[in-house]
Design an enzyme around this catalytic site. Structure first.
Site, PDB file in Angstrom:
ATOM      1  N   ASP A  27       0.834  -1.210   0.000  1.00  0.00           N
ATOM      2  CA  ASP A  27       0.000   0.000   0.000  1.00  0.00           C
ATOM      3  C   ASP A  27       0.867   1.259   0.000  1.00  0.00           C
ATOM      4  O   ASP A  27       1.984   1.246   0.524  1.00  0.00           O
ATOM      5  CB  ASP A  27      -0.920  -0.037   1.235  1.00  0.00           C
ATOM      6  N   ASN A  75     -10.846  -2.545  -5.539  1.00  0.00           N
ATOM      7  CA  ASN A  75     -10.071  -1.612  -6.369  1.00  0.00           C
ATOM      8  C   ASN A  75     -10.688  -1.394  -7.758  1.00  0.00           C
ATOM      9  O   ASN A  75     -10.345  -0.430  -8.446  1.00  0.00           O
ATOM     10  CB  ASN A  75      -8.610  -2.080  -6.526  1.00  0.00           C
TER      11      ASN A  75
HETATM   12  C1  IPE Z   1      -5.361  -2.821  -0.253  1.00  0.00           C
HETATM   13  O1  IPE Z   1      -5.030  -1.485  -0.392  1.00  0.00           O
HETATM   14  C2  IPE Z   1      -5.329  -3.485  -1.596  1.00  0.00           C
HETATM   15  C3  IPE Z   1      -4.021  -3.638  -2.184  1.00  0.00           C
HETATM   16  C4  IPE Z   1      -2.874  -3.352  -1.627  1.00  0.00           C
HETATM   17  C5  IPE Z   1      -4.010  -4.186  -3.515  1.00  0.00           C
HETATM   18  P1  IPE Z   1      -6.155  -0.362  -0.547  1.00  0.00           P
HETATM   19  O2  IPE Z   1      -5.459   0.924  -0.666  1.00  0.00           O
HETATM   20  O3  IPE Z   1      -7.088  -0.721  -1.643  1.00  0.00           O
HETATM   21  O4  IPE Z   1      -6.940  -0.502   0.833  1.00  0.00           O
HETATM   22  P2  IPE Z   1      -7.769   0.570   1.663  1.00  0.00           P
HETATM   23  O5  IPE Z   1      -8.730   1.209   0.695  1.00  0.00           O
HETATM   24  O6  IPE Z   1      -6.797   1.554   2.209  1.00  0.00           O
HETATM   25  O7  IPE Z   1      -8.431  -0.216   2.737  1.00  0.00           O
HETATM   26  C1  IPE Z   2      -1.444   0.270  -3.403  1.00  0.00           C
HETATM   27  O1  IPE Z   2      -1.263   1.645  -3.384  1.00  0.00           O
HETATM   28  C2  IPE Z   2      -1.691  -0.271  -4.782  1.00  0.00           C
HETATM   29  C3  IPE Z   2      -3.084  -0.703  -5.033  1.00  0.00           C
HETATM   30  C4  IPE Z   2      -4.034  -0.743  -4.142  1.00  0.00           C
HETATM   31  C5  IPE Z   2      -3.404  -1.095  -6.392  1.00  0.00           C
HETATM   32  P1  IPE Z   2      -2.496   2.652  -3.362  1.00  0.00           P
HETATM   33  O2  IPE Z   2      -2.852   2.980  -4.758  1.00  0.00           O
HETATM   34  O3  IPE Z   2      -3.600   2.122  -2.524  1.00  0.00           O
HETATM   35  O4  IPE Z   2      -1.822   3.895  -2.661  1.00  0.00           O
HETATM   36  P2  IPE Z   2      -2.479   4.879  -1.592  1.00  0.00           P
HETATM   37  O5  IPE Z   2      -3.041   4.053  -0.493  1.00  0.00           O
HETATM   38  O6  IPE Z   2      -3.543   5.645  -2.321  1.00  0.00           O
HETATM   39  O7  IPE Z   2      -1.354   5.747  -1.133  1.00  0.00           O
HETATM   40 MG    MG Z   3      -4.101   2.332  -0.565  1.00  0.00          MG
END
Ligand code: IPE
Ligand code: IPE
Ligand code: MG
Length: 248
Positions: A27, A75
């Site tokens: 993340d 996502n």
């Molecule tokens: C979890 O991260 C999913 C992945 C790392 C692929 P998200 O960014 O989607 O999770 P939330 O929204 O912070 O819970």
């Molecule tokens: C994780 O990074 C990757 C996916 C969930 C695909 P994020 O895209 O969730 O990054 P933040 O949480 O917005 O910083």
């Molecule tokens: Mg995230």
């Protein structure tokens, strides 16, 4: 079986207590980009480089299973442009990493709803999973369009169908019966769950399998996560006492 690569052992790690399975919620790509006034997609691109180094480190220490959460069922609700860019990145990653996976004995496996992925990604998955299918040194699970609740619902439905068809007696339904119907069938549960970028939640990841995982949350954003930090988290894990509800 799992053979350890012929490289010096990373300092401070006990080779006898390497976890069998590490799962990572990758993340913070978006925040990494935002801090630099860049498009979120730049964060995902940088995140793909971190995936590469993390897989190498996992292989270096002789991990047998590494699971990376790359895209959740939730996502899909992100802006279309971001989803399209992530899918393109994913396809490119699979095709470019194929050779290194072959050289390092890594088997690719996907956890999730493969049918929801675009054709190009599914074709790349089919090719790389077939090519790497006989590799035995490490399994790399990529969780794609993965949701823990969906996985459990699918398992429950499969059990219900087996019972309705008279193939399974309700009294025979047990934990092993559920575990056998999950994407992780025949794999050890994660010993260690790592989440980058500081959020204290599991976001629908491996709900069944993490029942007794040790959890480590780091503030580091995924694109900044590196080998040193991975090794230091593994050292922290090795210093913990796992009790599994017992008195030790
Ligand atoms: C979890 O991260 C999913 C992945 C790392 C692929 P998200 O960014 O989607 O999770 P939330 O929204 O912070 O819970
Ligand atoms: C994780 O990074 C990757 C996916 C969930 C695909 P994020 O895209 O969730 O990054 P933040 O949480 O917005 O910083
Ligand atoms: Mg995230």
């Amino acid at each position: 079986m799992n053979s350890k690569p012929d490289v010096p052992w990373p300092q401070g790690l006990d080779p006898a207590r390497i976890p069998a399975h590490v799962a990572i919620i990758m993340d913070g790509n978006g925040r990494w980009a935002k801090k630099r006034l860049l498009n979120r997609v730049r964060g995902h691109e940088k995140g793909a480089d971190t995936v590469r180094t993390t897989v190498r480190t996992a292989r270096e220490i002789g991990l047998s299973h590494l699971t990376l959460f790359a895209f959740s069922t939730e996502n899909w609700q992100r802006p279309k442009g971001e989803v399209t860019a992530l899918m393109a990145l994913l396809k490119n990653f699979l095709l470019t990493e194929r050779r290194e996976m072959m050289e390092n004995g890594i088997r690719l496996n996907i956890l999730g709803q493969v049918h929801r992925l675009p054709d190009g990604v599914r074709e790349a998955i089919a090719r790389v999973t077939a090519d790497t299918g006989h590799n035995r040194d490490m399994t790399l699970n990529l969780a794609l369009s993965y949701g823990g609740r969906t996985e459990l619902v699918d398992a429950a439905r499969s059990i219900a169908e087996a019972v309705a068809a008279g193939q399974l007696d309700p009294s025979a339904v047990d934990e092993a019966c559920m575990a056998d119907r999950l994407y992780t069938r025949d794999m050890p549960d994660p010993d260690l769950l790592i989440r980058t970028s500081g959020e204290m939640r599991v976001s629908n990841f491996l709900l069944w399998q993490i029942a007794y995982a040790e959890i480590f949350v780091t503030e580091t954003l995924w694109p900044d996560f590196n080998r040193e930090e991975f090794l230091s988290i593994l050292r922290d894990y090795q210093g913990r006492e796992r009790r599994f509800g017992k008195v030790v």
